[in-house]
Design an enzyme around this catalytic site. Structure first.
Site, PDB file in Angstrom:
ATOM      1  N   GLU A 108      68.700 -57.427  -0.315  1.00 32.79           N
ATOM      2  CA  GLU A 108      69.464 -58.158  -1.322  1.00 32.79           C
ATOM      3  C   GLU A 108      68.537 -58.957  -2.233  1.00 32.79           C
ATOM      4  OE1 GLU A 108      72.498 -60.535   0.452  1.00 32.79           O
ATOM      5  OE2 GLU A 108      73.313 -58.890   1.640  1.00 32.79           O
TER       6      GLU A 108
ATOM      7  N   GLU B 240      77.859 -55.589  -5.996  1.00 33.65           N
ATOM      8  CA  GLU B 240      79.011 -56.071  -5.231  1.00 33.65           C
ATOM      9  C   GLU B 240      79.747 -57.193  -5.942  1.00 33.65           C
ATOM     10  OE1 GLU B 240      80.300 -57.802  -0.828  1.00 33.65           O
ATOM     11  OE2 GLU B 240      78.253 -57.084  -1.167  1.00 33.65           O
TER      12      GLU B 240
ATOM     13  N   ASP C  74      74.379 -54.946   7.492  1.00 31.61           N
ATOM     14  CA  ASP C  74      74.369 -56.132   8.343  1.00 31.61           C
ATOM     15  C   ASP C  74      75.772 -56.732   8.465  1.00 31.61           C
ATOM     16  OD1 ASP C  74      74.586 -57.192   5.799  1.00 31.61           O
ATOM     17  OD2 ASP C  74      72.808 -58.467   5.937  1.00 31.61           O
ATOM     18  N   SER C  75      76.742 -56.130   7.800  1.00 34.86           N
ATOM     19  CA  SER C  75      78.152 -56.466   8.017  1.00 34.86           C
ATOM     20  C   SER C  75      78.545 -56.258   9.475  1.00 34.86           C
ATOM     21  CB  SER C  75      79.049 -55.617   7.110  1.00 34.86           C
ATOM     22  OG  SER C  75      78.726 -54.236   7.236  1.00 34.86           O
TER      23      SER C  75
ATOM     24  N   LYS D  27      67.734 -51.216   2.708  1.00 37.24           N
ATOM     25  CA  LYS D  27      68.408 -51.940   1.632  1.00 37.24           C
ATOM     26  C   LYS D  27      68.106 -53.419   1.779  1.00 37.24           C
ATOM     27  CE  LYS D  27      72.974 -52.687   1.521  1.00 37.24           C
ATOM     28  NZ  LYS D  27      73.059 -54.173   1.384  1.00 37.24           N
TER      29      LYS D  27
END
Length: 275
Positions: free
Chosen positions: A120, A187, A49-50, A118
């Site tokens: 978070e 991260e 989503d970057s 993925k």
């Protein structure tokens, strides 16, 4: 049979089996053209989503939609044939409930053809991860500095500098692993914590700003290629300056156009003479 037809994609079980072995290489991709260039070289392509910041110029990833992720995920799958493709679930598409997460993850898998999603979050997302995995959705976790929680975290700061924070992140890693995730991105954490997590969980750890102690690494491609003109994080190594090369090419093109050097005779269709 053509050579391309013989290529088999790297599967989720194959990635999971790399724990403690040859490190996993992963890069982000958002388009067909970039996927084609990266696919022969890396084990995994992450449609992150970057893309909200890199492609759309957003201030954070929070405005990225599920439809955006599906469109770019499908493009990356079409542009690749070897790498395992993982697609991010965007903000607010999975946090409400395990049922919401499954509906949206099912859309992503069905409409993109990717191998996994993925998401978070640590212990608070363990129930959701287990719900997805039990229903056949491979899940890659993401702990430590989680960009979707940037407001709650107070910015993009390295995590794990205090003992309490280290214990929480380690607990998150264990919860994600116990819930059935096949891998977890770590991260922006300090090196000793990344090493401890990697030694403590049975699943593959993928570092981004988490040192070489992890079982693999991921970077945002535009950062490492010198394409993204914004802030470059400390943990990024620039392997090329493609952005500068593109700018120089654009300048040369514009100068040729203004001077009528382009298009030249070799770029022009000549009139066909009668027989």
């Amino acid at each position: 049979m053509s050579a391309s037809a013989q290529i088999k994609r790297i599967t989720v079980p194959e990635l999971a089996a790399r724990k403690g072995k040859e490190p996993v290489s992963m890069l982000t991709a958002y388009t067909v053209s970039v996927a084609r260039q990266l696919d022969p070289h890396v084990d995994c392509l992450l449609v992150g989503d970057s893309l909200g910041m890199v492609l759309y110029g957003l201030d954070s990833t929070l405005a990225v939609t599920l439809d955006m992720m599906i469109a770019h995920g499908a493009a990356v799958v079409r542009g690749s044939s070897r790498a395992c493709v993982v697609v991010d679930l965007p903000w607010a598409s999975y946090q409400e409930s395990p049922q919401q997460a499954f509906r949206n993850a099912a859309r992503v898998l069905a409409e993109t053809g990717c191998a996994a999603v993925k998401l978070e979050g640590g212990r608070e997302m363990a129930e959701t991860i287990e719900f997805l995995v039990r229903r056949g959705v491979p899940v890659m976790g993401h702990i430590g500095l989680t960009p979707q929680a940037v407001n709650a975290l107070g910015g993009y700061k390295a995590r794990g500098r205090s003992d309490a924070e280290q214990e929480k992140i380690l607990d998150d890693a264990r919860a994600v692993a116990e819930a059935g995730a096949f891998s977890v991105v770590i991260e922006g954490v300090v090196e000793p914590l990344a090493r401890k997590i990697t030694e403590s969980v049975p699943i593959v750890t993928i570092g981004i700003g988490a040192s070489a102690a992890c079982d693999g690494q991921v970077l945002v491609s535009d950062d490492m290629f010198g394409l993204f003109s914004g802030f470059t994080p400390k943990f990024v190594k620039r392997y090329a300056e493609i952005g500068q090369t593109m700018a120089e090419a654009a300048r040369a093109y514009a100068e040729d156009v203004r001077a009528r050097r382009f298009p030249a005779a070799e770029h022009t269709f000549a009139e066909r003479k009668p027989a």
